[in-house]
Motif scaffolding. Structure first.
Motif, PDB file in Angstrom:
ATOM      1  N   HIS A  16      20.980 -50.603  60.802  1.00 52.93           N
ATOM      2  CA  HIS A  16      21.788 -52.012  60.663  1.00 52.93           C
ATOM      3  C   HIS A  16      20.410 -52.639  60.298  1.00 52.93           C
ATOM      4  O   HIS A  16      20.760 -53.594  59.391  1.00 52.93           O
ATOM      5  N   ARG A  17      19.382 -52.681  60.508  1.00 55.57           N
ATOM      6  CA  ARG A  17      18.196 -53.436  60.019  1.00 55.57           C
ATOM      7  C   ARG A  17      17.973 -53.040  58.642  1.00 55.57           C
ATOM      8  O   ARG A  17      17.567 -53.775  57.779  1.00 55.57           O
ATOM      9  N   TRP A  18      18.088 -51.568  58.409  1.00 54.63           N
ATOM     10  CA  TRP A  18      17.722 -51.110  57.018  1.00 54.63           C
ATOM     11  C   TRP A  18      18.933 -51.686  56.019  1.00 54.63           C
ATOM     12  O   TRP A  18      18.631 -52.214  55.134  1.00 54.63           O
ATOM     13  N   GLN A  19      20.134 -51.673  56.491  1.00 52.52           N
ATOM     14  CA  GLN A  19      21.291 -52.321  55.860  1.00 52.52           C
ATOM     15  C   GLN A  19      21.048 -53.803  55.577  1.00 52.52           C
ATOM     16  O   GLN A  19      21.149 -54.154  54.544  1.00 52.52           O
ATOM     17  N   GLN A  20      20.439 -54.634  56.525  1.00 56.59           N
ATOM     18  CA  GLN A  20      20.103 -55.885  56.246  1.00 56.59           C
ATOM     19  C   GLN A  20      19.156 -56.095  55.155  1.00 56.59           C
ATOM     20  O   GLN A  20      19.239 -56.721  54.487  1.00 56.59           O
ATOM     21  N   TRP A  21      18.126 -55.245  55.300  1.00 62.09           N
ATOM     22  CA  TRP A  21      17.073 -55.227  54.073  1.00 62.09           C
ATOM     23  C   TRP A  21      17.531 -54.805  52.816  1.00 62.09           C
ATOM     24  O   TRP A  21      17.163 -55.588  51.745  1.00 62.09           O
ATOM     25  N   VAL A  23      20.762 -55.258  51.638  1.00 61.80           N
ATOM     26  CA  VAL A  23      21.746 -56.219  51.135  1.00 61.80           C
ATOM     27  C   VAL A  23      20.683 -57.484  50.807  1.00 61.80           C
ATOM     28  O   VAL A  23      21.076 -58.025  49.733  1.00 61.80           O
ATOM     29  N   ALA A  24      19.761 -57.909  51.524  1.00 60.42           N
ATOM     30  CA  ALA A  24      18.945 -58.921  50.866  1.00 60.42           C
ATOM     31  C   ALA A  24      18.213 -58.466  49.613  1.00 60.42           C
ATOM     32  O   ALA A  24      17.864 -59.303  48.604  1.00 60.42           O
TER      33      ALA A  24
END
Length: 280
Positions: A16-21, A23-24
């Motif tokens: 999830h944290r990687w996916q947030q990265w 997307v940004a």
């Protein structure tokens, strides 16, 4: 030094944290005046000239670049340019943006001075479909150690444009282990003024990833310890556009193993571009 898996035992949280990265990261690339909006690059001469997409006349001398708006409506930082404007910039440093209607003209110094036009209607921006990546894998988060130099050292590196070079300050080295072998990488200062930045190639370069370079940002060392999260290894602008002058990694920053993590060769650089809706 070993792979740090304990911190990422919760693989769902890690993903999830990687996916947030991711997307940004893609939101930044899709900025209307970002790297994908580039439509031209012109090197300034010592005689005032006009250049496509850049209103006014532009030139350089040994120390600075100049623009004469010649009646065109140009602004810098929101302030109108009413006469000849001088730009004295640091080599390889950040450029200055000159707005002309919907476009922005970037003035930068790379040995000599250049201008690049960022146009929100650029085809590359309109066709941007994200960046393909390897699947995130906690095993590619590796603990390392930062060894500072007594004084930061200037390091000259080549560029993707033949004949150019860049000079960066290297505060020290990063050492880490992979598959029982120790590796050492020269680290530069982070692009935002904190942390560290590493330019590298590996055994995937020119195969599944961009041949010239990838970049990895690290947080500031904690008592000498750093984490190299290769899942966040990113392409430099030159991987997406021919109008970039990206640096090459310093000598020695060529890893002898395949880093199967981070960003892959962009869709824009593939001869047979797959449908991104079906790409892994």
């Amino acid at each position: 030094m070993s792979t740090n898996t304990t911190q990422y035992a919760n693989s769902a949280r890690f993903a999830h944290r990687w996916q947030q990265w991711k997307v940004a990261r893609e939101r930044e690339l899709a900025h209307p005046h970002g790297w994908l909006a580039l439509v031209s690059l012109d090197w300034l001469s010592h005689s005032p000239q006009e250049y496509p997409g850049a209103p006014g006349t532009w030139w350089q001398d040994r120390d600075a670049a100049y623009v004469d708006p010649g009646g065109a409506e140009l602004t810098v930082g929101g302030e109108p340019v009413t006469g000849v404007r001088r730009f004295e910039l640091v080599n390889s440093g950040s450029g200055v943006r000159v707005a002309a209607g919907e476009v922005e003209i970037e003035v930068a110094r790379r040995s000599g001075y250049l201008i690049r036009v960022h146009d929100p209607s650029a085809p590359a921006l309109a066709g941007f479909a994200g960046v393909p990546t390897y699947d995130p894998e906690p095993a590619w988060v590796i603990r390392g150690r930062f060894e500072p130099f007594e004084r930061p050292r200037p390091v000259t590196v080549g560029a993707v444009v033949e004949g150019l070079s860049h000079v960066y300050l290297a505060p020290g080295l990063v050492r880490f282990a992979h598959d029982g072998a120790e590796h050492t990488l020269i680290a530069f200062n982070g692009p935002r003024g904190d942390g560290l930045s590493i330019l590298f190639t590996d055994a995937t370069s020119g195969v599944t990833t961009y041949a010239a370079n990838r970049a990895l940002e690290l947080e500031s060392p904690d008592d000498g310890v750093v984490l190299l999260d290769f899942n966040r290894a990113r392409n430099l602008p030159c991987a997406f556009t021919d109008f970039a002058t990206c640096p090459l990694p310093p000598p020695g920053n060529n890893l002898p193993f395949a880093v199967t993590a981070g960003e892959l060769l962009p869709y824009e650089r593939r001869r047979d571009t797959p449908d991104p809706r079906h790409a892994s």
